[in-house]
Design a protein around this motif. Structure first.
Motif, short mmCIF file in Angstrom:
data_model
loop_
_atom_site.label_atom_id
_atom_site.label_comp_id
_atom_site.label_asym_id
_atom_site.label_seq_id
_atom_site.Cartn_x
_atom_site.Cartn_y
_atom_site.Cartn_z
N LEU A 227 -5.42 6.42 -6.12
CA LEU A 227 -4.60 5.28 -5.46
C LEU A 227 -4.44 5.46 -3.96
O LEU A 227 -4.64 4.60 -3.30
CB LEU A 227 -3.13 5.54 -6.02
CG LEU A 227 -2.01 4.39 -5.39
CD1 LEU A 227 -2.46 3.00 -5.85
CD2 LEU A 227 -0.71 4.64 -6.07
N THR A 228 -4.32 6.61 -3.45
CA THR A 228 -3.81 7.16 -2.22
C THR A 228 -5.61 7.08 -1.22
O THR A 228 -5.64 6.34 -0.25
CB THR A 228 -3.60 8.58 -1.90
OG1 THR A 228 -4.60 9.52 -2.73
CG2 THR A 228 -2.34 8.97 -2.50
N VAL A 229 -6.55 7.30 -1.99
CA VAL A 229 -8.00 7.14 -1.35
C VAL A 229 -8.39 5.81 -1.22
O VAL A 229 -8.50 5.30 -0.09
CB VAL A 229 -9.07 7.95 -2.15
CG1 VAL A 229 -10.41 7.42 -1.82
CG2 VAL A 229 -9.02 9.48 -2.40
N PRO A 230 -8.11 4.77 -1.94
CA PRO A 230 -8.54 3.44 -1.67
C PRO A 230 -7.82 2.64 -0.77
O PRO A 230 -8.17 1.89 0.11
CB PRO A 230 -8.65 2.81 -3.03
CG PRO A 230 -7.89 3.76 -3.89
CD PRO A 230 -8.09 5.02 -3.55
N LEU A 231 -6.35 3.13 -0.83
CA LEU A 231 -5.53 2.58 0.13
C LEU A 231 -5.74 3.02 1.57
O LEU A 231 -5.59 2.30 2.39
CB LEU A 231 -3.92 3.15 -0.27
CG LEU A 231 -3.40 2.35 -1.66
CD1 LEU A 231 -2.08 2.96 -1.69
CD2 LEU A 231 -3.19 0.87 -1.19
N ALA A 232 -5.95 4.58 1.72
CA ALA A 232 -6.45 4.74 2.98
C ALA A 232 -7.63 4.07 3.47
O ALA A 232 -8.01 3.96 4.82
CB ALA A 232 -6.58 6.34 2.78
N SER A 233 -8.56 3.94 2.50
CA SER A 233 -9.89 3.51 3.16
C SER A 233 -9.85 1.89 3.50
O SER A 233 -10.32 1.45 4.34
CB SER A 233 -11.02 3.38 1.81
OG SER A 233 -11.45 4.83 1.25
N ILE A 234 -8.83 1.34 2.77
CA ILE A 234 -8.56 -0.24 3.10
C ILE A 234 -8.03 -0.28 4.60
O ILE A 234 -8.17 -1.01 5.26
CB ILE A 234 -7.85 -0.86 1.89
CG1 ILE A 234 -8.85 -0.96 0.63
CG2 ILE A 234 -7.15 -2.20 2.35
CD1 ILE A 234 -8.10 -1.47 -0.53
N LEU A 235 -6.98 0.57 4.47
CA LEU A 235 -6.03 0.55 5.66
C LEU A 235 -7.06 1.01 7.02
O LEU A 235 -7.03 0.13 7.84
CB LEU A 235 -4.91 1.60 5.63
CG LEU A 235 -4.29 1.64 6.83
CD1 LEU A 235 -3.38 0.32 7.17
CD2 LEU A 235 -3.00 2.69 6.59
N VAL A 236 -7.79 2.14 6.94
CA VAL A 236 -8.41 2.55 8.06
C VAL A 236 -9.41 1.52 8.24
O VAL A 236 -9.94 1.23 9.48
CB VAL A 236 -9.05 3.92 7.94
CG1 VAL A 236 -9.97 4.40 9.05
CG2 VAL A 236 -7.74 4.89 7.75
N GLY A 237 -10.13 1.20 7.12
CA GLY A 237 -11.42 0.19 7.31
C GLY A 237 -11.07 -1.11 8.05
O GLY A 237 -11.60 -1.77 8.70
N SER A 238 -9.79 -1.63 7.87
CA SER A 238 -9.25 -2.72 8.40
C SER A 238 -9.20 -2.67 9.93
O SER A 238 -9.39 -3.68 10.58
CB SER A 238 -8.00 -3.07 7.81
OG SER A 238 -6.81 -2.40 8.14
#
Length: 241
Positions: A227-238
């Motif tokens: 859960l935390t890894v994809p959330l971080a990826s999406i947030l930073v990636g945006s």
């Protein structure tokens, strides 16, 4: 790809992609049943391969929302399956053994459910024209998966802020997530879905580094790194992609 009818093409692509996913899952279920690999290793092989192989199938679909929706239906069905298995409504010991740490069906409503949900969300919301879809899935599958495999087998030196994680595992996650992201960037670029460039490469590097740090944080152990890894990826990636 298969005819001049876009909907027909997408239906055929869904059937083919779903068939490939079922064959792959069936293969890992069989290796788990036969004890070919250690249970944790088998689980992580599933973790690494399923999402990445699914992304390889995306060019079979059309560019419009119907293509994205039908593609997302494949992991979406797995979301429902994880819920039914995790809640004990549906019994499937082979699947439970291949996707759980300890063979407990209740584990499937945590990590495996988050895993399938992330791929479904990234597929439908971002699709193949967005580097955010690449970053979120690659860091979840290749990055997080390799962190456990490498860390468990070769990690001796623990992180100073998390004794459950190793330095080499965190480094392996950043490298694997980054390389997988670059690979899919060139893969989708070859179909004309996006334009690769140094800015995107740097963006992928930043996302992979942050995702590795998030995965190594004690919070990810308490919550779930699926859960935390994809959330971080999406947030930073945006911000950087």
């Amino acid at each position: 790809m298969f005819s001049n009818n876009t909907l027909f093409n997408d239906v055929i692509a869904t059937a083919l992609s779903g068939g490939i996913a079922l064959c792959l899952l069936g293969l890992w279920e069989e290796t788990a049943k036969r004890g070919i690999f250690d249970q944790n290793l088998n689980r992580k092989i599933v973790h690494v391969t399923v999402g990445l192989v699914f992304m390889l199938c995306w060019p079979m679909f059309s560019n419009d929302v119907t293509g994205a929706a039908l593609a997302a239906l494949i992991p979406g069905v797995n979301v429902i399956k994880m819920l039914l298995l995790g809640l004990g409504i549906w019994k499937d010991e082979k699947t439970v053994k291949s996707m759980s740490r300890f063979g407990d069906h209740r584990e499937l409503i945590k990590g495996p459910l988050y895993y399938a949900s992330t791929i479904t969300w990234a597929c439908f919301m971002y699709w193949r024209t967005s580097p955010i879809a690449i970053a979120s899935i690659c860091n979840l599958c290749a990055g997080d998966g390799m962190a456990d495999i490498v860390g468990r087998h070769f990690g001796n030196q623990k992180l100073p802020y998390n004794s459950n994680k190793t330095i080499i595992g965190t480094v392996a996650m950043a490298i694997a997530g980054f390389l997988a992201s670059i690979g899919f960037m060139f893969y989708f670029s070859s179909f004309g879905y996006m334009q690769e460039g140094p800015e995107m490469i740097i963006g992928f590097l930043i996302v992979s580094l942050v995702s590795a740090l998030v995965e190594s944080h004690p919070l990810s152990t308490k919550v779930d790194d699926n859960l935390t890894v994809p959330l971080a990826s999406i947030l930073v990636g945006s911000f950087v992609l």
